[in-house]
Design an enzyme around this catalytic site. Structure first.
Site, mmCIF file in Angstrom:
data_model
loop_
_atom_site.group_PDB
_atom_site.id
_atom_site.type_symbol
_atom_site.label_atom_id
_atom_site.label_comp_id
_atom_site.label_asym_id
_atom_site.label_seq_id
_atom_site.Cartn_x
_atom_site.Cartn_y
_atom_site.Cartn_z
ATOM 1 N N ASN A 85 13.137 82.176 27.099
ATOM 2 C CA ASN A 85 11.836 81.508 27.057
ATOM 3 C C ASN A 85 11.443 80.897 28.406
ATOM 4 O O ASN A 85 10.834 79.846 28.469
ATOM 5 C CB ASN A 85 11.807 80.456 25.942
ATOM 6 C CG ASN A 85 10.410 79.909 25.645
ATOM 7 O OD1 ASN A 85 10.264 78.726 25.384
ATOM 8 N ND2 ASN A 85 9.395 80.744 25.677
ATOM 9 N N CYS A 139 10.641 83.459 31.156
ATOM 10 C CA CYS A 139 9.996 84.535 31.916
ATOM 11 C C CYS A 139 8.924 85.241 31.088
ATOM 12 O O CYS A 139 7.746 84.935 31.184
ATOM 13 C CB CYS A 139 11.025 85.551 32.421
ATOM 14 S SG CYS A 139 12.258 84.870 33.552
ATOM 15 N N ARG A 140 9.338 86.181 30.261
ATOM 16 C CA ARG A 140 8.387 87.044 29.564
ATOM 17 C C ARG A 140 7.569 86.339 28.491
ATOM 18 O O ARG A 140 6.345 86.469 28.448
ATOM 19 C CB ARG A 140 9.124 88.243 28.951
ATOM 20 C CG ARG A 140 9.758 89.141 29.985
ATOM 21 C CD ARG A 140 10.666 90.174 29.353
ATOM 22 N NE ARG A 140 11.844 89.525 28.782
ATOM 23 C CZ ARG A 140 12.763 90.143 28.054
ATOM 24 N NH1 ARG A 140 12.625 91.419 27.780
ATOM 25 N NH2 ARG A 140 13.804 89.496 27.593
ATOM 26 N N SER A 141 8.227 85.610 27.592
ATOM 27 C CA SER A 141 7.467 84.994 26.494
ATOM 28 C C SER A 141 6.493 83.923 26.981
ATOM 29 O O SER A 141 5.378 83.849 26.451
ATOM 30 C CB SER A 141 8.396 84.479 25.391
ATOM 31 O OG SER A 141 9.313 83.529 25.860
ATOM 32 N N ASP A 191 13.267 92.685 31.332
ATOM 33 C CA ASP A 191 13.511 91.288 31.678
ATOM 34 C C ASP A 191 13.597 91.188 33.203
ATOM 35 O O ASP A 191 14.507 91.748 33.810
ATOM 36 C CB ASP A 191 14.815 90.814 31.044
ATOM 37 C CG ASP A 191 15.044 89.321 31.203
ATOM 38 O OD1 ASP A 191 14.329 88.670 32.006
ATOM 39 O OD2 ASP A 191 15.946 88.800 30.525
ATOM 40 N N CYS A 224 11.316 85.841 23.717
ATOM 41 C CA CYS A 224 12.181 86.633 24.593
ATOM 42 C C CYS A 224 13.571 86.002 24.551
ATOM 43 O O CYS A 224 13.899 85.302 23.587
ATOM 44 C CB CYS A 224 11.602 86.741 26.009
ATOM 45 S SG CYS A 224 11.570 85.214 26.966
#
Length: 181
Positions: A29, A31-33, A145, A26
């Site tokens: 690195n 939050c999402r990933s 995001d 993401c």
């Protein structure tokens, strides 16, 4: 490599020395990933394939290198039984492509960046949008995001990631099991 929107994993034959290597990418690195990495790692471990599939994550930017995942991401994961407390952010390095089998990005901006960073056509073909693995979410293309939002969006984003990772794993696991030497 792709058939009807699905990855063709039929030719896989990983072993403990060379597992199938997946990285989630993401922006920062945090939050999402990390959510995607931790969630898929848990699924892989529970399936008994932990020695044959490895997961990691990174960001396209360097703003958060060395930091823990966002506290809201850690909290969202904890609510669903995942432990993201050990994560430390890092930036993707184009030199990693040779050592990766699948580069899963969370939105089209990372897709563009990583395809531009990829040194070969083969490496560009490793880059895939996470939601492309889930027919029900594929049309959305991007996982939002949640960084500038609230806890509710973190929970919603984790739900999207879980569904897409389950779909990815459903495509990958049979090929891994069949190809085990």
């Amino acid at each position: 490599m792709e058939h009807n929107g699905l990855m063709n994993f039929a030719a896989l034959s990983p072993d403990e020395a060379t597992p199938f290597r997946i990285i989630f990418v993401c922006t920062g690195n945090i939050c999402r990933s990390p959510m995607a990495e931790v969630m898929l790692r848990d699924l892989v471990t529970r399936s008994g394939l932990g020695r044959l599939i490895t997961t990691s994550s990174a960001g396209t930017g360097d703003w958060h290198v060395g930091e823990q995942a966002d506290t809201r991401a850690i909290a969202a994961m904890a609510k669903r039984g995942y432990d993201g407390s050990h994560h430390r952010a890092r930036q993707f390095d184009a030199g990693w492509f040779d050592d990766l089998d699948l580069v899963v990005v969370l939105d089209r901006s990372q897709e563009r960046i990583l395809r531009n960073w990829a040194p070969t056509e083969r490496d560009r073909n490793k880059v895939r949008l996470l939601l492309s693995f889930d027919r029900d979410q594929a049309a959305l293309r991007d996982v939002p995001d949640p960084y500038y939002s609230d806890d509710a969006l973190f929970d919603s984003v984790l739900g999207m990631i879980e569904r897409a990772n389950i779909a990815l794993f459903a495509q990958l696991a049979p090929a891994i099991r069949q190809g085990v030497r």
